[in-house]
Design a protein around this motif. Structure first.
Motif: not given
Length: 93
Positions: A9-16
């Protein structure tokens, strides 16, 4: 929520946060991974909905709106008070 789900989830937020089509596509992969690991983690579902909307901004597709709405609906079924999921639903409608 499992630590692995939260990490994805945190990786996703980084990319988003890059706010690019490629970043949104990578974020979508990570939100899906987070939800796969823990299907009850509502923020992963609402994040996926938002990522679908961002992908759609870089190339409109009715399919993106449907997928965003479905992901947000799943998030709301898990957590009816999740603000991001309500925001995604508002953007879809």
């Amino acid at each position: 929520m499992s630590p692995e789900s939260h990490e994805a989830y945190l990786r996703a937020r980084h990319f988003l946060a890059k706010f690019t089509r490629q970043g949104a596509l990578k974020a979508l992969e990570q939100f899906r991974e987070s939800a796969r690991i823990d299907p009850s983690f509502a923020p992963a579902w609402s994040g996926a909905g938002y990522a679908h909307l961002v992908v759609g901004l870089f190339g409109y597709s009715q399919g993106n709106l449907r997928r965003a709405g479905a992901a947000a609906a799943r998030a709301l079924a898990l957590d009816p008070a999740l603000a991001e999921a309500h925001a995604v639903m508002g953007m879809v409608h």
